[in-house]
Design a protein around this motif. Sequence first.
Motif, mmCIF file in Angstrom:
data_model
loop_
_atom_site.group_PDB
_atom_site.id
_atom_site.type_symbol
_atom_site.label_atom_id
_atom_site.label_comp_id
_atom_site.label_asym_id
_atom_site.label_seq_id
_atom_site.Cartn_x
_atom_site.Cartn_y
_atom_site.Cartn_z
ATOM 1 N N GLN A 95 0.228 -0.805 -0.259
ATOM 2 C CA GLN A 95 0.274 0.291 0.267
ATOM 3 C C GLN A 95 0.741 0.910 -0.292
ATOM 4 O O GLN A 95 0.719 2.293 -0.899
ATOM 5 C CB GLN A 95 -1.254 0.146 1.239
ATOM 6 C CG GLN A 95 -1.594 -1.170 1.445
ATOM 7 C CD GLN A 95 -2.816 -0.748 2.424
ATOM 8 O OE1 GLN A 95 -2.431 -0.178 2.954
ATOM 9 N NE2 GLN A 95 -4.316 -1.817 2.431
ATOM 10 N N ASN A 96 2.130 1.397 0.813
ATOM 11 C CA ASN A 96 2.978 2.618 0.516
ATOM 12 C C ASN A 96 3.106 2.646 -0.643
ATOM 13 O O ASN A 96 3.639 3.666 -0.753
ATOM 14 C CB ASN A 96 3.824 2.568 2.261
ATOM 15 C CG ASN A 96 3.135 2.864 3.504
ATOM 16 O OD1 ASN A 96 2.230 3.721 3.297
ATOM 17 N ND2 ASN A 96 3.705 1.865 4.157
ATOM 18 N N CYS A 97 3.784 1.452 -1.189
ATOM 19 C CA CYS A 97 4.673 2.049 -2.183
ATOM 20 C C CYS A 97 3.907 1.929 -3.668
ATOM 21 O O CYS A 97 3.982 3.531 -4.398
ATOM 22 C CB CYS A 97 4.568 0.515 -3.119
ATOM 23 S SG CYS A 97 6.453 -0.133 -2.184
ATOM 24 N N GLU A 98 2.404 1.669 -3.584
ATOM 25 C CA GLU A 98 1.324 2.451 -4.311
ATOM 26 C C GLU A 98 1.035 3.974 -4.119
ATOM 27 O O GLU A 98 1.356 4.946 -4.402
ATOM 28 C CB GLU A 98 0.275 2.108 -4.284
ATOM 29 C CG GLU A 98 -0.681 2.092 -5.340
ATOM 30 C CD GLU A 98 -2.072 1.120 -5.475
ATOM 31 O OE1 GLU A 98 -2.755 1.357 -6.007
ATOM 32 O OE2 GLU A 98 -1.799 -0.447 -5.252
ATOM 33 N N GLU A 113 8.325 2.345 -7.701
ATOM 34 C CA GLU A 113 7.984 1.261 -8.251
ATOM 35 C C GLU A 113 9.331 -0.123 -7.866
ATOM 36 O O GLU A 113 9.607 -0.709 -8.708
ATOM 37 C CB GLU A 113 7.747 1.506 -9.693
ATOM 38 C CG GLU A 113 6.518 1.692 -9.736
ATOM 39 C CD GLU A 113 6.457 1.938 -11.098
ATOM 40 O OE1 GLU A 113 7.297 2.334 -11.965
ATOM 41 O OE2 GLU A 113 4.716 3.308 -11.903
ATOM 42 N N ASN A 114 10.496 0.204 -7.527
ATOM 43 C CA ASN A 114 11.544 -0.317 -7.076
ATOM 44 C C ASN A 114 11.537 -0.757 -5.966
ATOM 45 O O ASN A 114 12.774 -1.844 -5.334
ATOM 46 C CB ASN A 114 13.270 -0.015 -7.223
ATOM 47 C CG ASN A 114 12.882 1.624 -6.211
ATOM 48 O OD1 ASN A 114 11.996 1.809 -6.261
ATOM 49 N ND2 ASN A 114 14.368 2.518 -6.005
ATOM 50 N N ILE A 115 10.521 -0.963 -5.288
ATOM 51 C CA ILE A 115 10.748 -1.995 -4.051
ATOM 52 C C ILE A 115 9.922 -3.297 -4.499
ATOM 53 O O ILE A 115 8.938 -3.572 -4.930
ATOM 54 C CB ILE A 115 9.815 -1.911 -2.610
ATOM 55 C CG1 ILE A 115 10.457 -0.003 -2.329
ATOM 56 C CG2 ILE A 115 10.209 -2.193 -1.746
ATOM 57 C CD1 ILE A 115 9.945 1.021 -1.351
ATOM 58 N N GLU A 116 10.650 -4.489 -4.134
ATOM 59 C CA GLU A 116 10.222 -5.582 -3.930
ATOM 60 C C GLU A 116 9.666 -6.373 -2.415
ATOM 61 O O GLU A 116 10.903 -6.974 -1.928
ATOM 62 C CB GLU A 116 11.219 -6.565 -4.664
ATOM 63 C CG GLU A 116 11.295 -7.595 -5.431
ATOM 64 C CD GLU A 116 9.990 -7.795 -6.059
ATOM 65 O OE1 GLU A 116 8.490 -8.634 -5.826
ATOM 66 O OE2 GLU A 116 9.749 -6.853 -7.452
#
Lengths: 196, 196, 196, 196
Positions: free
Chosen positions: B82-85, B90-93
């Motif tokens: 949710q926090n990535c969005e 976009e570079n977190i896996e």
Amino acid sequence: MSKWRFQTPGIPDDLFIRGDLPMTKEEVRAVTISKLRLKRDSVVWDIGAGTGSLSIEAGLIADQGSVWAVERESEGIELINQNCEEFGVENIEPINGEAPAALADLPAADRIIIGGSGGQLEEILAMVDKKMTAEGRVVLNAITLETLLAAKESLSKMDYSFNIVTVSITRTREIGNYHMLDAQNPIYIIAGERRR
Amino acid sequence: MSKWRFQTPGIPDDLFIRGDLPMTKEEVRAVTISKLRLKRDSVVWDIGAGTGSLSIEAGLIADQGSVWAVERESEGIELINQNCEEFGVENIEPINGEAPAALADLPAADRIIIGGSGGQLEEILAMVDKKMTAEGRVVLNAITLETLLAAKESLSKMDYSFNIVTVSITRTREIGNYHMLDAQNPIYIIAGERRR
Amino acid sequence: MSKWRFQTPGIPDDLFIRGDLPMTKEEVRAVTISKLRLKRDSVVWDIGAGTGSLSIEAGLIADQGSVWAVERESEGIELINQNCEEFGVENIEPINGEAPAALADLPAADRIIIGGSGGQLEEILAMVDKKMTAEGRVVLNAITLETLLAAKESLSKMDYSFNIVTVSITRTREIGNYHMLDAQNPIYIIAGERRR
Amino acid sequence: MSKWRFQTPGIPDDLFIRGDLPMTKEEVRAVTISKLRLKRDSVVWDIGAGTGSLSIEAGLIADQGSVWAVERESEGIELINQNCEEFGVENIEPINGEAPAALADLPAADRIIIGGSGGQLEEILAMVDKKMTAEGRVVLNAITLETLLAAKESLSKMDYSFNIVTVSITRTREIGNYHMLDAQNPIYIIAGERRR
């Protein structure tokens, strides 16, 4: 290419040329710069720049912007110049003068650090308010109760929104096989902006 | 474009989606990220990533690199997503698993954050030592004496050079016309690298 | 015989009956009482006495003197009475009223604690100055910046000598096999006396 | 009659003769003595007594008891003697020797301070456990992580109940019209007793 090859603030203290001037410690610089919320193209004033350690941090991150490092002591100006050379930073302009007078001819800034005010904090903040851009931020570092008080009162009168944190860092120092606690003086960091 | 438009770490706590998980506070994140010494192309592991707040900070700064956010709680993985969005990063896996097992298949990292270790710190550090690049750095955040002790002992045995600071932040909370002192829990930050 | 069988201040928090009122923590009480410099026959005012925890400490040590515990909330007065009974202390007189008005009829004191001032600090200190004995001492506990600054300004104007310390206590809380850091809010302690 | 005419601990630092030895600061002494929970007839060991500042505090409060001030440096023994004379305290016995050996012939104590352990903490605590009375208390002051951790481990193994606090004092220093923050090194205070 700079001596500091990293994107993050908090450059180790011992990488700076310091002379006998006090210097903001690396952990406090990291928090100060964080409260400043720099952009790559920020125009920064660093008032009471001292050795220039905060100017260097800001100059490296605002690499498409510029930093005006205002310092009344000529010893400081020399150290700022030396540190700029040492770090390969070219977007810092040292200004040998006393705030607020020395600020009158500077270009408008969107990010302003006040590390020292020579007892003129109210006047300096009035100048800041006059010349800071609409979405600007000002961050003060206070090491005395009087500066904390003056900052709080002036920002309240100016109807700025602001936020105060105390940062206390304890380092450990290795002595033989022991890690001794080694307190750094706490610092008040006050970050303000115009109410929107 | 990200919700966070600034180059500097220390994103305000309330910009994150947090659920009920504890979160590293903004000033502590600023110091942690500063001790990490990120590059734009860093490959980062964030072990015990929780809500992902440190991952987001690292992902924004290492914008040409990548972040592997390892978290054993599925609630955490959801918050990280949710926090990535939310931040447009976009570079977190996110990796839903337990360290050190979950680290075995990750690409080598040059920057490693350990925010939680589930009692496996020695084993995690052994894996870190195996897979961290030559000039890598590992930064641990400890909120218990036991984690501090285990970190100190493991890093000593591994012959890493390391440095320990305690960060104590006191905020002020406005209540009517008063600014009340509001202590945040102190945190030990331990930064290590191989002796060179 | 009192429930507290020891000569030293810093009675554990959980020995007091507290209700919902905030209470000065044991370590802060120890330093506050230390700054007060009690004698066995001291006459003490405890202004803003709250639960009476500082009054109880003072009453036990000044066992040949007396303590006037001034508190405006009737809930506090009840707690003070309960704690006096609980600790078997008989030299404490609870006064339900607001300072400075409630102080006018009290006997002169040589030791004065100000734990709360309801925004009337300047007026309270004026009354203190009027009624405190020649070698008296006044000790203020401040948990807000405004109280700190008001104390500093008033004591300066009154030409008192005073000394300010910040006390930050971090406890550890056992959770399973871990000792977690648990910060208590810092407190400013200001101790003043007339210049001699 | 003693130079210190008050019932409360926390004697100002500058009243002691200090030489070049480090000394526990007054606020930390106040908390340490508070955690010790002295009685008037307590028998106290002060291990690693240094300048004797804690011994003096304990001797004044335990005025019907006695204090054994163990110190390996002869410079310390001399300072302890001078401070006893300075303060008119007669119930302190300086012992020039190294713990735990120097403790073997001392009378059983009910209150034990460990201010220094010369790397022998585990052995000292074993001796403490052997000779401390049933309801005794031991209070350690640690200024290094290693001593903190050794204390925690030894007390856990001995199945004592114990409690750890960190005390951080910031003083203010007057410079002209300013009050500058002046951090004292934090100290860990560990108070233990047998489980009952």
